[in-house]
Design an enzyme around this catalytic site. Structure first.
Site, short mmCIF file in Angstrom:
data_model
loop_
_atom_site.label_atom_id
_atom_site.label_comp_id
_atom_site.label_asym_id
_atom_site.label_seq_id
_atom_site.Cartn_x
_atom_site.Cartn_y
_atom_site.Cartn_z
N CYS B 33 0.84 -1.21 0.00
CA CYS B 33 0.00 0.00 0.00
C CYS B 33 0.87 1.25 0.00
CB CYS B 33 -0.89 0.06 1.23
SG CYS B 33 -1.93 -1.35 1.42
N CYS B 102 -5.06 6.46 4.35
CA CYS B 102 -4.02 5.45 4.19
C CYS B 102 -2.71 5.83 4.85
CB CYS B 102 -3.81 5.15 2.72
SG CYS B 102 -3.61 6.62 1.78
#
Lengths: 390, 162
Positions: B33, B102
């Site tokens: 990610c 995130c």
């Protein structure tokens, strides 16, 4: 800051001095609309035609095969949308590579919603398209193949000639996005054998907001901007005369010096590539080491993230780019790096340097001096570096 | 794009490192990610006596780690547990919208480190794994534009919304 080194010439370049000078009178002195009949208008029209000839000359085309656009992205849109729209009767299949610029990729995707079928051609570890694969994928309904000349993120230059031969033998239009090549290497449309080719003013040292599409004589294309009959009816709207003059001048200059510059900048590129690989462990080059743009050096540095790297380099006066997911605003791993098989965690450490005419050997040495420290600092902070070293 | 405070913490992050004999360790995120953080804490008299971390990630992730470590130092465990993403972002003078979810993982990593401490040192039974909140990707992952929940393609750029 000790020094400022701009290494993002794929994104923007300074307008060349001669180009700027050539443009200036067209803002306030020769301002008439080239579509008019009176003397000042006719004069500007004549100047426009001269620029068309210069751009054509740079790529070995005829003036009437050039349409001026507002950018490389518009040229790509005009090709990738204009051909399928104009040749709907022939079929509804488009082939593009998986590593095309977004202006090609998203234009093709737009057609998916119009019941066209799009094939996304895979590439190998260097980013090369296999011409044999193109041949296999072309079918009766295929109207267009679009493969970029060189990729902006990994620098690999495609075997365009071979792909063009395949398309020609199958009677399919072939477009190449040459935004990254025209101005960086000599490009000739007849040598390449393409039917359509996109150009941007940026790599040429022309202003932003300039571009052109080459289309082979007799190629039927649907305009995207409807209105007046400017650009022979292929793009409406009063021409950006100063911008076009800039593009023409930049093309004229490139015709004279692109080959020489291309050879010269290669030495800087190679010093940068091999210097980085030598100084920073666990770093890989992306794209092909030799068959790549002469001013393009791209890497993936393990255990760090590209956006942080770019900001930290910026604080040292080094301005570069990255294909890292975090930097993309989209927060998605670069499709190009995915397509060439870079693992997603390593793709995060992407960094792209594109050299320009203002760069010197000293600039490269400055990067080689600073980059290892910046990488070391980020790695010292990274849990991945510790884990992997243990 | 980033606030001055974010840039300050990014340029000189506080408390970077590892605590070898940590009382609690919390790890969140993953390198795929693009963001990953490991927090280490030392606890004394119910308070966070020392805190360090290692972070792989963007500018926001590094600044968030630094800020969280600064805020949490000296806090009681209860105070530290209630530290929210929002509070961290506010202390940093705001974060770009697309970085809120995130990259803003610091508070989560700290909470995990405290949980780890409570399990190890206090013998607390492990907390049941929280159901991961799975949000519909109404924000396009390509261009960041918000789309209706039913959209199959991004209205802005045409990206497929899975």
């Amino acid at each position: 800051m000790e020094r400022e080194v701009y290494l993002d010439n794929a994104a923007a370049t300074p307008v060349r001095k001669e180009v700027l000078e050539a443009m200036l009178p067209y803002f306030d002195k020769y301002y008439a609309n080239p579509s008019t009949m009176y003397k000042p208008g006719l004069e500007v029209k004549k100047v426009l035609d001269e620029q068309r000839a210069k751009v054509a000359d740079l790529i070995g085309a005829s003036p009437e095969e050039i349409v001026f656009t507002s950018s490389g992205a518009e040229a790509n849109n005009l090709a990738v949308k204009g051909i399928p729209f104009a040749h709907r009767k022939k079929g509804n299949h488009i082939i593009i590579s998986a590593i095309e610029h977004h202006s090609v990729l998203n234009s093709a995707r737009f057609f998916e919603r119009l019941d066209y079928e799009v094939t996304f051609l895979q590439v190998d570890e260097f980013g090369f398209v296999n011409p044999r694969r193109v041949e296999e994928l072309i079918r009766q309904e295929t109207v267009l193949v679009s493969i970029m000349h060189a990729n902006n993120e990994i620098g690999t230059i495609q075997p365009i000639q071979e792909i063009a031969e395949v398309c020609k033998s199958k009677g399919v239009f072939f477009h190449t996005d040459a935004v990254a090549t025209v101005g960086n290497i000599p490009v000739d449309v007849n040598e390449l054998g393409v039917d359509l080719l996109s150009i941007s003013g940026i790599p040429l040292g022309a202003p932003k907001g300039t571009g052109a599409l080459y289309f082979r004589k007799g190629t039927r294309i649907m305009p995207l901007i409807h209105g007046g009959i400017q650009e022979s009816g292929r793009r409406a709207g009063t021409e950006n005369v100063p911008g076009i003059v800039g593009l023409g001048k930049a093309a004229e200059l490139a015709k004279q010096d692109v080959e020489e510059w291309s050879n010269k900048v290669k030495a800087l590129r190679d010093r940068l590539i091999y210097g980085v690989l030598e100084r920073i462990e666990r770093t890989r080059i992306t794209g092909h080491p030799e068959k790549r743009l002469p001013a393009h050096a791209s890497f993936c540095v393990e255990a760090i993230e590209g956006e942080a790297l770019i900001y930290m380099l910026s604080s040292q006066g080094i301005y570069a780019n990255t294909g890292s997911a975090c930097a993309s605003k989209a927060l998605k791993t670069s499709p190009v790096l995915v397509a060439i098989g870079v693992p997603p965690d390593i793709a995060q450490g992407s960094v792209v340097f594109t050299l320009g005419r203002s760069n010197s050997m000293e600039d490269v040495d400055y990067v080689l001096e600073k980059l290892p420290h910046v990488v070391e600092r980020l790695r010292a902070m990274s849990p991945l570096w510790k884990q992997e070293a243990a | 794009m980033y606030s001055d405070k974010v840039m300050e913490h990014f340029s000189s992050p506080k408390n970077v490192g590892v605590i070898e004999d940590a009382d609690g360790i919390g790890e969140v995120g993953n390198p795929v990610c693009g963001d990953m953080m490991t927090f280490y804490i030392k606890v004394k008299d119910g308070k966070i006596e020392d805190i360090k971390y290692k972070t792989f990630g963007c500018v926001a992730a590094i600044a968030v780690s630094s800020k969280v470590s600064e805020m949490a130092k000296g806090m009681t465990l209860e105070e530290a547990k209630s530290l929210s993403k929002k509070a961290v972002a506010e202390e940093l003078g705001g974060l770009p919208k697309e970085k809120m979810h995130c990259s803003n993982l610091g508070a989560e990593a700290l909470a995990k480190a405290i949980q780890d401490y409570e399990e190890k040192k206090l013998g607390k039974p492990p907390a049941p794994e929280k159901e991961e909140l799975h949000e519909h990707p109404c924000c396009c992952t390509h261009c960041g534009v918000e789309n209706p929940e039913t959209a199959k393609f991004c209205m802005e750029c045409g990206e497929r919304l899975d």
